[in-house]
Design a protein around this motif. Sequence first.
Motif, mmCIF file in Angstrom:
data_model
loop_
_atom_site.group_PDB
_atom_site.id
_atom_site.type_symbol
_atom_site.label_atom_id
_atom_site.label_comp_id
_atom_site.label_asym_id
_atom_site.label_seq_id
_atom_site.Cartn_x
_atom_site.Cartn_y
_atom_site.Cartn_z
ATOM 1 N N PRO A 181 -51.782 -3.728 -8.134
ATOM 2 C CA PRO A 181 -51.950 -2.292 -7.954
ATOM 3 C C PRO A 181 -51.104 -1.468 -8.927
ATOM 4 N N ILE A 182 -49.975 -2.005 -9.348
ATOM 5 C CA ILE A 182 -49.172 -1.387 -10.409
ATOM 6 C C ILE A 182 -49.055 -2.431 -11.511
ATOM 7 N N PRO A 183 -48.891 -2.004 -12.756
ATOM 8 C CA PRO A 183 -48.848 -2.997 -13.856
ATOM 9 C C PRO A 183 -47.583 -3.861 -13.784
ATOM 10 N N LEU A 184 -47.751 -5.116 -13.429
ATOM 11 C CA LEU A 184 -46.643 -6.055 -13.287
ATOM 12 C C LEU A 184 -46.955 -7.343 -14.015
ATOM 13 N N SER A 185 -45.904 -8.069 -14.349
ATOM 14 C CA SER A 185 -46.074 -9.395 -14.925
ATOM 15 C C SER A 185 -44.863 -10.245 -14.586
ATOM 16 N N LEU A 186 -44.992 -11.551 -14.817
ATOM 17 C CA LEU A 186 -43.896 -12.496 -14.625
ATOM 18 C C LEU A 186 -43.441 -13.001 -15.977
ATOM 19 N N ARG A 187 -42.132 -13.205 -16.092
ATOM 20 C CA ARG A 187 -41.572 -13.839 -17.288
ATOM 21 C C ARG A 187 -40.259 -14.504 -16.902
ATOM 22 N N PRO A 188 -39.848 -15.518 -17.655
ATOM 23 C CA PRO A 188 -38.551 -16.133 -17.375
ATOM 24 C C PRO A 188 -37.422 -15.116 -17.565
ATOM 25 N N TRP A 189 -36.352 -15.306 -16.824
ATOM 26 C CA TRP A 189 -35.178 -14.442 -16.969
ATOM 27 C C TRP A 189 -34.524 -14.691 -18.322
ATOM 28 N N CYS A 190 -33.919 -13.659 -18.897
ATOM 29 C CA CYS A 190 -33.173 -13.797 -20.150
ATOM 30 C C CYS A 190 -31.843 -13.054 -20.003
ATOM 31 N N GLN A 191 -30.907 -13.372 -20.876
ATOM 32 C CA GLN A 191 -29.567 -12.794 -20.765
ATOM 33 C C GLN A 191 -29.567 -11.266 -20.859
ATOM 34 N N GLU A 192 -30.563 -10.686 -21.512
ATOM 35 C CA GLU A 192 -30.647 -9.232 -21.596
ATOM 36 C C GLU A 192 -30.890 -8.594 -20.229
ATOM 37 N N ASP A 193 -31.243 -9.401 -19.227
ATOM 38 C CA ASP A 193 -31.504 -8.907 -17.873
ATOM 39 C C ASP A 193 -30.255 -8.884 -16.996
ATOM 40 N N ALA A 194 -29.101 -9.237 -17.533
ATOM 41 C CA ALA A 194 -27.889 -9.369 -16.713
ATOM 42 C C ALA A 194 -27.553 -8.082 -15.955
ATOM 43 N N GLU A 195 -27.711 -6.943 -16.570
ATOM 44 C CA GLU A 195 -27.398 -5.688 -15.886
ATOM 45 C C GLU A 195 -28.333 -5.475 -14.690
ATOM 46 N N ALA A 196 -29.609 -5.758 -14.861
ATOM 47 C CA ALA A 196 -30.568 -5.628 -13.760
ATOM 48 C C ALA A 196 -30.229 -6.595 -12.624
ATOM 49 N N ARG A 204 -26.558 -12.703 0.403
ATOM 50 C CA ARG A 204 -27.032 -13.980 0.960
ATOM 51 C C ARG A 204 -28.104 -14.626 0.089
ATOM 52 N N GLN A 205 -28.602 -13.930 -0.896
ATOM 53 C CA GLN A 205 -29.690 -14.427 -1.734
ATOM 54 C C GLN A 205 -29.195 -15.191 -2.960
ATOM 55 N N ALA A 206 -27.901 -15.190 -3.196
ATOM 56 C CA ALA A 206 -27.368 -15.812 -4.413
ATOM 57 C C ALA A 206 -26.696 -17.142 -4.097
ATOM 58 N N ASP A 207 -26.800 -18.071 -5.035
ATOM 59 C CA ASP A 207 -26.139 -19.355 -4.888
ATOM 60 C C ASP A 207 -24.637 -19.242 -5.109
ATOM 61 N N GLU A 208 -24.208 -18.220 -5.826
ATOM 62 C CA GLU A 208 -22.806 -17.888 -6.054
ATOM 63 C C GLU A 208 -22.720 -16.369 -6.085
ATOM 64 N N PRO A 209 -21.549 -15.780 -5.798
ATOM 65 C CA PRO A 209 -21.447 -14.317 -5.846
ATOM 66 C C PRO A 209 -21.862 -13.762 -7.217
ATOM 67 N N VAL A 210 -22.621 -12.681 -7.190
ATOM 68 C CA VAL A 210 -23.025 -11.985 -8.417
ATOM 69 C C VAL A 210 -22.397 -10.608 -8.343
ATOM 70 N N ASP A 211 -21.134 -10.540 -8.776
ATOM 71 C CA ASP A 211 -20.349 -9.330 -8.596
ATOM 72 C C ASP A 211 -19.686 -8.828 -9.874
ATOM 73 N N SER A 212 -20.157 -9.329 -11.004
ATOM 74 C CA SER A 212 -19.622 -8.897 -12.296
ATOM 75 C C SER A 212 -20.675 -9.188 -13.366
ATOM 76 N N PRO A 213 -20.544 -8.574 -14.543
ATOM 77 C CA PRO A 213 -21.484 -8.912 -15.620
ATOM 78 C C PRO A 213 -21.478 -10.408 -15.961
ATOM 79 N N ALA A 214 -20.304 -11.017 -15.942
ATOM 80 C CA ALA A 214 -20.229 -12.455 -16.238
ATOM 81 C C ALA A 214 -20.931 -13.272 -15.165
ATOM 82 N N ALA A 215 -20.796 -12.867 -13.910
ATOM 83 C CA ALA A 215 -21.469 -13.585 -12.820
ATOM 84 C C ALA A 215 -22.983 -13.423 -12.924
ATOM 85 N N ALA A 216 -23.444 -12.245 -13.316
ATOM 86 C CA ALA A 216 -24.887 -12.030 -13.496
ATOM 87 C C ALA A 216 -25.406 -12.901 -14.636
#
Length: 179
Positions: free
Chosen positions: A5-20, A32-44
């Motif tokens: 219904p809205i233009p969407l697609s799938l792609r593998p994650w890349c390092q440029e996505d860390a902020e998102a 609860r959705q992460a295997d390890e805490p994602v609380d910093s840019p390095a963790a992302a």
Amino acid sequence: MTSSPIPLSLRPWCQEDAEAVLTAFGTPEMTRQADEPVDSPAAAAGWITRRTRDRDLDRAYAFAVTDENGTPLGNVAVGAVNRTHATGWVSYWTTPAARGRGVAAYGCAALARWCFDELALHRLELAHRTNNPASCAVAHAAGFAVEGLQRQKLAYDGVRYDVELHARLASDVVPGTYL
């Protein structure tokens, strides 16, 4: 992939996505959705690295669900890939801004089709807490049928939660899904 219904697609994650990724995991329900805490840019960045490693090892595949500009709106993944039995475990999440827009449903349906076509899997499973009707709606919209209740399977903050199990087979005819 097929349109939504809205233009969407799938792609593998890349390092440029860390902020998102960091933004997505910034809400309390996402911890609860992460295997390890994602609380910093390095963790992302580490979260993305682990998704890439899993893909390279052929044990799990995670995709960013993106809008027409390539901006990640969520994640869909298949893990616990078992080649002997041709099965996998589906998970998904969306960013707060993407919730209620069909992003997760499209992503799950597209992921299922990819798993059946590219990985030759036959059965996909997913589950959600019974107190999460939005996740249940995603499962139904993506063509996953209810198979049963797992009583008090999960415990968060000292509270036990029932979990509803859903599955989709490669042979299922799924009217009304995006794919």
